[in-house]
Design a protein around this motif. Structure first.
Motif, mmCIF file in Angstrom:
data_model
loop_
_atom_site.group_PDB
_atom_site.id
_atom_site.type_symbol
_atom_site.label_atom_id
_atom_site.label_comp_id
_atom_site.label_asym_id
_atom_site.label_seq_id
_atom_site.Cartn_x
_atom_site.Cartn_y
_atom_site.Cartn_z
ATOM 1 N N LEU A 1 45.112 59.548 18.543
ATOM 2 C CA LEU A 1 44.068 60.277 17.815
ATOM 3 C C LEU A 1 44.632 60.591 16.339
ATOM 4 O O LEU A 1 45.745 60.983 16.170
ATOM 5 N N PRO A 2 43.812 60.377 15.389
ATOM 6 C CA PRO A 2 44.221 61.011 13.808
ATOM 7 C C PRO A 2 44.345 62.126 13.642
ATOM 8 O O PRO A 2 43.925 63.116 14.492
ATOM 9 N N PHE A 3 45.118 62.387 12.567
ATOM 10 C CA PHE A 3 44.908 63.817 12.096
ATOM 11 C C PHE A 3 45.811 64.804 12.788
ATOM 12 O O PHE A 3 45.769 65.962 12.795
ATOM 13 N N GLY A 4 46.767 64.321 13.893
ATOM 14 C CA GLY A 4 47.395 64.843 14.639
ATOM 15 C C GLY A 4 46.889 65.839 15.638
ATOM 16 O O GLY A 4 47.306 66.625 16.250
ATOM 17 N N LEU A 5 45.569 65.416 16.024
ATOM 18 C CA LEU A 5 44.705 66.014 17.109
ATOM 19 C C LEU A 5 45.365 66.050 18.410
ATOM 20 O O LEU A 5 45.274 67.095 19.070
ATOM 21 N N ALA A 6 46.241 64.957 18.806
ATOM 22 C CA ALA A 6 46.683 64.888 20.254
ATOM 23 C C ALA A 6 47.734 65.817 20.374
ATOM 24 O O ALA A 6 47.721 66.542 21.124
ATOM 25 N N GLY A 7 48.717 66.157 19.248
ATOM 26 C CA GLY A 7 49.609 67.024 19.264
ATOM 27 C C GLY A 7 49.295 68.463 19.191
ATOM 28 O O GLY A 7 49.612 69.429 19.865
ATOM 29 N N ILE B 1 49.663 78.954 20.072
ATOM 30 C CA ILE B 1 49.407 79.053 18.733
ATOM 31 C C ILE B 1 50.610 78.108 18.044
ATOM 32 O O ILE B 1 50.285 77.241 17.489
ATOM 33 N N GLY B 2 51.624 78.503 18.640
ATOM 34 C CA GLY B 2 52.847 77.898 17.973
ATOM 35 C C GLY B 2 53.264 76.615 18.523
ATOM 36 O O GLY B 2 53.634 75.665 17.821
ATOM 37 N N GLY B 3 52.926 76.328 19.881
ATOM 38 C CA GLY B 3 52.946 75.042 20.465
ATOM 39 C C GLY B 3 51.943 74.111 19.699
ATOM 40 O O GLY B 3 52.357 72.921 19.650
ATOM 41 N N GLY B 4 50.768 74.616 19.432
ATOM 42 C CA GLY B 4 49.875 73.677 18.759
ATOM 43 C C GLY B 4 50.301 73.302 17.604
ATOM 44 O O GLY B 4 50.329 72.133 16.860
ATOM 45 N N PHE C 1 51.322 69.481 16.547
ATOM 46 C CA PHE C 1 50.452 68.907 15.446
ATOM 47 C C PHE C 1 51.575 68.007 14.430
ATOM 48 O O PHE C 1 51.214 67.077 14.277
ATOM 49 N N LEU C 2 52.692 68.813 14.010
ATOM 50 C CA LEU C 2 53.580 68.000 13.089
ATOM 51 C C LEU C 2 54.438 67.282 13.844
ATOM 52 O O LEU C 2 54.511 65.915 13.214
ATOM 53 N N SER C 3 54.526 67.198 15.447
ATOM 54 C CA SER C 3 55.322 66.168 15.959
ATOM 55 C C SER C 3 54.548 64.872 15.880
ATOM 56 O O SER C 3 55.136 63.760 15.715
ATOM 57 N N ASN C 4 53.187 65.044 16.172
ATOM 58 C CA ASN C 4 52.226 64.000 16.237
ATOM 59 C C ASN C 4 52.212 63.193 14.696
ATOM 60 O O ASN C 4 52.223 62.028 14.744
#
Length: 463
Positions: free
Chosen positions: A293-299, A397-400, A404-407
């Motif tokens: 998914l674009p824009f890091g949404l999956a992460g 929130i931290g996990g999200g 996001f950065l990982s993705n």
């Protein structure tokens, strides 16, 4: 308090031996199946030494002790005369909970014993990736071409064996869980990857062709698959148990294994295998679509919600997804994302420990935070964060953010089931620095939000 005394008090607090149906354990939790939940003294359990939290879920009272400690408490409980989980775990398991929860719990029972070898394989993959990097070889004046061919062959043995023969491991464990003979499960699983069959990887690469039965049923080996062996194991174990009941004892040793393997080999290769392997491909494609998914949404979504799923106890379903990603793509982007969710919970717990003035809470929070940073979050979640609610949500929130950065950075591990600090071994390549970065971000966000907004000592009042 000694482990023997803790074990004795656990038995008493859950209603005594008469209220205990069976006892088992996983990596962090003592799982006690009880007859009557009302007989449990939950307050006494949660105040015991070394207990980091406890909860009741689908017929099991799960007491969190943490890695290492739970094994010792479990052994003491057994020595005190409490029965361990029976051989036929599926039959003995109480049927509380909906079908989905029971299914996921069964899936977890099958996969948990297999995970150690998959962890080891992932570490071997990481080490091979490190040792074959041109930059690392250059430190010793070597180049990739200088690596001995026999050494590379040996590393392939280390990294390929578990996944090539994964159906044998899955079938063995499934037979064990459903009360069949595990050795029959092993043989049935090995039949699914027999060298006499066209290799699944070669068929996928176009260098071999599937055997077409009746011109429309493709027959191939099932290297690296999970569901065909899992379904075959369930049906095979039930068939074997049925045969034990109807075959005369005189012929049981000869007839039952023969008939079980004959029937199940035909069903597995001609029906179960083709159908469920196709279903596996659908699940894999859907997972890859979500991760793309674009824009890091999956992460953002997976990293933010993964620890909520851990709370529900159905997170073992992701073992199947990670295995499929590794066997079909050679890497595991899911690992880096969920790592951030774990790291952030550790950061939130650390903030609670540093901010509180309660010596008891500090003594609980610091080791729980360390456990989370080693990849085991249950002590942090159940012992601290969920107890005070807001730290848990700050960790989400931290996990999200970390996910996001990982993705966005495209991180992908070489294995599974180890995360945060131990997970570094899955990223010993050009991903090492980014992997450390996303973990620090996740920990930092969880820590800062919790320290500033997520916890005050006033919350201890009335707890």
């Amino acid at each position: 308090m000694e482990n023997r005394e803790i074990a004795q008090q656990v038995i008493e607090a859950v209603g005594g031996k008469g209220n205990i149906r069976s006892v088992a354990h996983c990596a962090t939790r003592l799982r006690v199946m009880v007859a009557d939940e009302g007989a449990i003294d939950k307050e006494r359990i949660e105040n015991l030494d070394k207990v980091k939290g406890a909860f009741f879920n689908s017929g099991q009272y799960q007491i969190i002790f943490g890695t290492g400690t739970v094994n010792k408490i479990y052994e003491e409980v057994l020595q005190l005369g409490v029965g361990e989980q029976p051989k036929d775990e599926a039959a003995a398991r109480p049927q509380e909970g909906n079908v989905f929860k029971r299914t996921i719990r069964t899936f977890g029972d099958v996969f948990v014993p297999i995970i150690p070898v998959l962890v080891a394989t992932g570490l071997f993959m990481g080490l091979r990736g490190l040792l074959t990097q041109p930059e690392i070889l250059g430190l010793f004046g070597l180049s990739p071409e200088a690596i001995n061919a026999n050494f590379l062959l040996y590393t392939q043995v280390l990294t390929d064996t578990a996944f090539a023969f994964l159906p044998a491991l899955v079938a063995w464990s499934t037979f064990r869980v459903f009360g069949g003979s595990p050795v029959i499960g092993i043989v049935l699983g090995l039949m699914l990857v027999s060298p006499s069959l066209p290799n699944a990887y070669e068929v996928a690469a176009g260098s071999a062709e599937a055997i077409m039965l009746f011109d429309f049923i493709p027959i191939v080996g099932y290297q690296g698959t999970v569901l065909p062996a899992f379904i075959s194991g369930i049906i095979g174990a039930k068939l074997e148990k049925k045969l034990h009941k109807i075959v005369p004892e005189t012929f049981d040793l000869l007839v039952t294994p023969f008939v079980t393997l004959l029937i199940m080999s035909v069903l597995s290769l001609m029906l179960i295998g083709p159908v469920f392997h196709s279903f596996e491909n659908v699940v894999l494609n859907a997972t890859e679509w979500i991760l793309a998914l674009p824009f890091g949404l999956a992460g953002l979504i997976i990293g933010g919600l993964n620890q909520v799923i851990v709370v529900t106890g159905v997170h073992h379903i992701f073992n199947f997804l990670e295995v499929q990603l590794l066997t079909n793509t050679g890497s595991n982007p899911f690992n880096a994302i969920i790592t951030c969710g774990m790291a952030a919970q550790g950061g939130a717990t650390l903030a609670v420990g540093l901010k509180t003035k309660s010596k008891k809470l500090k003594a609980l929070a610091f080791p729980s935070a360390l456990s989370a940073l080693l990849g085991i979050t249950e002590p942090a979640i159940f012992g601290v964060n969920l107890r005070y609610v807001r730290p848990f949500f700050m960790g989400l929130i931290g996990g999200g953010v970390g996910g996001f950065l990982s993705n966005m950075m495209g991180l992908s591990g070489t294995g599974m089931s180890i995360t945060v600090i131990p997970g570094i071994l899955l990223y010993l390549n050009e991903q090492l620095i980014p992997y450390i970065f996303i973990n620090l971000v996740a920990i930092g966000v969880g820590f800062i939000l919790t320290y500033l907004f997520g916890f005050k000592d006033e919350q201890l009042e009335g707890m």
